[in-house]
Design an enzyme around this catalytic site. Structure first.
Site, PDB file in Angstrom:
ATOM      1  N   HIS A  41      -2.034  -3.819 -17.935  1.00 11.54           N
ATOM      2  CA  HIS A  41      -2.897  -2.735 -18.365  1.00 11.54           C
ATOM      3  C   HIS A  41      -3.158  -2.423 -19.582  1.00 11.54           C
ATOM      4  CE1 HIS A  41       1.360  -1.064 -18.596  1.00 11.54           C
ATOM      5  NE2 HIS A  41       0.759   0.258 -18.951  1.00 11.54           N
ATOM      6  N   ASP A  96       9.755  -7.256 -20.884  1.00 11.97           N
ATOM      7  CA  ASP A  96       9.066  -6.185 -20.420  1.00 11.97           C
ATOM      8  C   ASP A  96       7.915  -5.809 -21.233  1.00 11.97           C
ATOM      9  OD1 ASP A  96       8.765  -4.375 -18.287  1.00 11.97           O
ATOM     10  OD2 ASP A  96       9.448  -2.758 -19.304  1.00 11.97           O
ATOM     11  N   HIS A 110       2.252  -6.868 -23.467  1.00 13.41           N
ATOM     12  CA  HIS A 110       1.469  -5.849 -24.078  1.00 13.41           C
ATOM     13  C   HIS A 110       1.585  -5.981 -25.708  1.00 13.41           C
ATOM     14  CE1 HIS A 110       1.707  -4.273 -20.095  1.00 13.41           C
ATOM     15  NE2 HIS A 110       3.098  -3.760 -20.369  1.00 13.41           N
ATOM     16  N   ALA A 137       0.948  -1.185   0.214  1.00 18.13           N
ATOM     17  CA  ALA A 137       0.026  -0.135  -0.047  1.00 18.13           C
ATOM     18  C   ALA A 137       0.764   1.204  -0.120  1.00 18.13           C
ATOM     19  CB  ALA A 137      -0.965  -0.101   1.416  1.00 18.13           C
ATOM     20  N   SER A 138       2.215   0.909   0.311  1.00 17.72           N
ATOM     21  CA  SER A 138       2.892   2.492   0.354  1.00 17.72           C
ATOM     22  C   SER A 138       3.660   2.405  -0.913  1.00 17.72           C
ATOM     23  CB  SER A 138       3.882   2.461   1.643  1.00 17.72           C
ATOM     24  OG  SER A 138       4.451   1.154   1.699  1.00 17.72           O
ATOM     25  N   LYS A 189       2.456  -8.211 -13.878  1.00 15.86           N
ATOM     26  CA  LYS A 189       3.521  -9.309 -14.321  1.00 15.86           C
ATOM     27  C   LYS A 189       4.904  -8.795 -13.401  1.00 15.86           C
ATOM     28  CE  LYS A 189       4.961  -5.746 -17.966  1.00 15.86           C
ATOM     29  NZ  LYS A 189       5.990  -5.443 -17.223  1.00 15.86           N
TER      30      LYS A 189
HETATM   31  C1  BG6 Z   1       5.180  -1.638 -18.147  1.00 13.71           C
HETATM   32  C2  BG6 Z   1       6.391  -1.867 -18.296  1.00 13.71           C
HETATM   33  O1  BG6 Z   1       4.489  -2.736 -18.397  1.00 13.71           O
HETATM   34  O2  BG6 Z   1       4.641  -0.721 -19.202  1.00 13.71           O
HETATM   35  C3  BG6 Z   1       7.397  -0.522 -18.318  1.00 13.71           C
HETATM   36  O3  BG6 Z   1       6.929  -2.537 -17.228  1.00 13.71           O
HETATM   37  C4  BG6 Z   1       6.615   0.459 -19.437  1.00 13.71           C
HETATM   38  O4  BG6 Z   1       8.730  -0.647 -18.735  1.00 13.71           O
HETATM   39  C5  BG6 Z   1       5.080   0.449 -19.108  1.00 13.71           C
HETATM   40  O5  BG6 Z   1       7.313   1.866 -19.251  1.00 13.71           O
HETATM   41  C6  BG6 Z   1       4.514   1.446 -20.476  1.00 13.71           C
HETATM   42  O6  BG6 Z   1       3.292   1.662 -20.061  1.00 13.71           O
HETATM   43  P1  BG6 Z   1       2.340   2.759 -20.573  1.00 13.71           P
HETATM   44  O7  BG6 Z   1       1.075   2.425 -20.333  1.00 13.71           O
HETATM   45  O8  BG6 Z   1       3.135   3.924 -20.232  1.00 13.71           O
HETATM   46  O9  BG6 Z   1       2.664   2.666 -22.101  1.00 13.71           O
END
Ligand code: BG6
Length: 503
Positions: free
Chosen positions: A204, A261, A266, A32-33, A174
């Site tokens: 995300h 990453d 993504h 939480a912090s 992740k």
């Molecule tokens: C994260 C990665 O999943 O996504 C980061 O670990 C990256 O390294 C980030 O900066 C990018 O997300 P966004 O939403 O800013 O494109």
């Protein structure tokens, strides 16, 4: 029209909306912090609360090591994360923070989980166990996931009744493993304590507005699906470019690299949505089945079709090894071996310290089969390009050929540009992806979360590349200047198709 206890369909600007309101529940945040909680989770929960999508009896409880009272935690949150919001929101912020509680403790100590269980029971006395549940958000470093889940299980915190009430769901961030083997191990551990329907692996990117819209765009319009195939599409490009470097995450990133990453999750998730077959319907399993099928039909990636790079001065970043050969940029060409995509190259790239922050998906169509505008040839007419802009300006654009106004016949490219922001009401904003994803978890909708088999399939695909890099393969690590579009060697990939990266 009411469709069920909490599900409504209603008219919306000439269309319709399906809205499902979450029943009361408790959101428990471990870590939480930390930064993620402050920058993303609490603002997202506050956003849901403002939109009245967080039930008024739902509560949030943050857990971390530092001893603090509820009051002190609320003050800390306000000072650090909420004080920069407009003064006009102070009433709403205060009301929201009053629903936030704090439980300090040591994640390694069984007593902490017993105390937490007692605290939760106390906070949940006004909830009906049959219609409520708990979201446990693990915003902690990956090494803590296994011990925390094990301890939660021992303390009975993950226990559901036979009818899955009151529900217990766990959200994980992740990395889901560091390679195929460790991902498999993580998966086995998770399934020891949880059913797959209780596991919410977050990506995300799947909560981003344009990414969510890919399916609506493809399957709710009649004009795209008929041309969404090898007969009409020449190539597809997917870009996730960032202008920032590794910032304060040098230690983590140097051990991880760009491929793990950004691609493992993504990029491959965006690719699946763009390229998958039409699911039978829009439920989570139908969609996730199609995504898995798509990943399985990707042809093994050739190492010569991969370009890796490292931005200049990366080795001087804090936390980074002085002789690091970790990639901060990767680009590749892949093929999908199915009828729809037969022979269509997909160019994928992502990198840090690039010219700008931009994520997009561009579909480049084939030229017209025959030009009637003699002496203009087919290849003189620029191809149609449809671009789905994921960020920063969510929207889409379509390049078409058109006549330039005037007495002469001048044909050139015209860009039809649409930005989601243009249809927002004054004061409305595009919600952050965490808002949507947290709400979906409360609703028990796993569509936008990654299923176990998909994670493993994505690793399978990337392992030969990672292995080859580990063995110091012939695949060079090219340096590139900060603020550029990556190593120039990557330009050779689309050049084969007589095209360029669409910046
Ligand atoms: C994260 C990665 O999943 O996504 C980061 O670990 C990256 O390294 C980030 O900066 C990018 O997300 P966004 O939403 O800013 O494109």
């Amino acid at each position: 029209m009411e469709m069920g206890a909490n599900q409504y369909q209603y008219k919306w600007r000439g269309g319709f909306c399906l809205e499902v309101n979450a029943l009361p529940n408790t959101i428990v945040i471990f870590g939480a912090s930390g930064d993620l909680t402050g920058r993303k989770l609490l603002p997202a929960l506050y956003g849901l609360s403002k939109r009245q999508l967080l039930h008024h009896r739902s509560k949030i409880i943050g857990c971390a090591r530092t001893p603090m009272t509820d009051e002190k935690f609320r003050n800390y949150l306000f000072e650090k994360w909420f004080s920069s919001l407009p003064a006009s929101e102070s009433g709403e912020i205060q009301a929201f923070l009053e629903r936030v509680y704090y439980q300090p403790g040591d994640y390694g100590d069984p007593l902490f989980y017993k105390t937490l269980a007692a605290r939760l029971n106390e906070l949940e006395t006004d909830l009906n166990p049959e219609h409520s549940g708990r979201v446990y958000y693990l915003a902690v470093p990956p090494v803590l996931c296994t011990p925390v889940i094990r301890q939660m299980s021992t303390a009975g915190l993950l226990q559901e009744n036979q009818d899955a009430s009151p529900w217990r769901r766990v959200i994980l961030e992740k990395p889901f493993g560091h390679d195929y083997e460790s991902a498999l191990e993580l998966d086995r551990m998770l399934h020891q304590y949880l059913q797959e329907r209780q596991i919410y692996r977050i990506d995300h990117y799947l909560g981003k507005e344009t990414v969510q819209n890919i399916m609506i765009f493809r399957f709710a319009n009649v004009i795209f699906e008929p041309v969404w195939n090898a007969k009409y599409i020449d190539s597809v490009q997917i870009t996730a470019a960032e202008s920032v470097g590794v910032e304060h995450r040098g230690g983590y990133f140097d051990h991880t690299g760009l491929l793990r990453d950004m691609f493992q999750n993504h990029i491959l998730e965006m690719l699946s949505l763009v390229a998958m077959e039409k699911p039978e319907n829009s439920d989570a399993e139908s969609i996730r089945n199609e995504k898995l099928k798509l990943l399985k039909s990707i042809r093994p990636i050739q190492i010569n079709d991969v370009v890796r790079g490292q931005y200049e001065d990366y080795r001087n970043e804090p936390g980074v090894q002085h002789d690091s050969d970790t990639e901060t940029y990767a680009a590749m060409k892949i093929y999908i071996d199915n009828t729809r995509w037969n022979g269509v190259p997909f160019y994928l790239r992502s990198g840090k310290k690039l010219a700008e922050k931009r994520s997009s998906i561009s579909i480049r169509f084939k030229p017209v089969s025959h030009s009637v505008f003699y002496p203009v040839r087919e290849e003189d007419l620029a191809p149609n390009v449809l671009t789905l802009n994921v960020q920063p300006e969510e929207g889409l654009s379509l390049t078409i050929q058109a006549k330039h106004p005037g007495p002469k016949l001048c044909i050139g490219s015209l860009n039809m540009d649409f930005k989601y922001a243009s249809i927002l009401e004054p004061g409305e904003s595009i919600p952050d992806s965490y808002e949507r994803l947290l709400l979906d978890c409360m609703l028990g909708d796993q569509t936008l979360f990654i299923r176990s088999d998909t994670i493993l399939e994505a690793w399978k695909l990337l392992m030969p590349i990672l292995q080859s890099w580990k063995e110091k393969s012939e695949n060079p690590l090219y340096p590139y200047p900060q603020g550029s579009w990556g190593p120039k060697e990557a330009n050779l990939l689309p050049a084969e198709q007589k095209t360029i990266w669409l910046n």
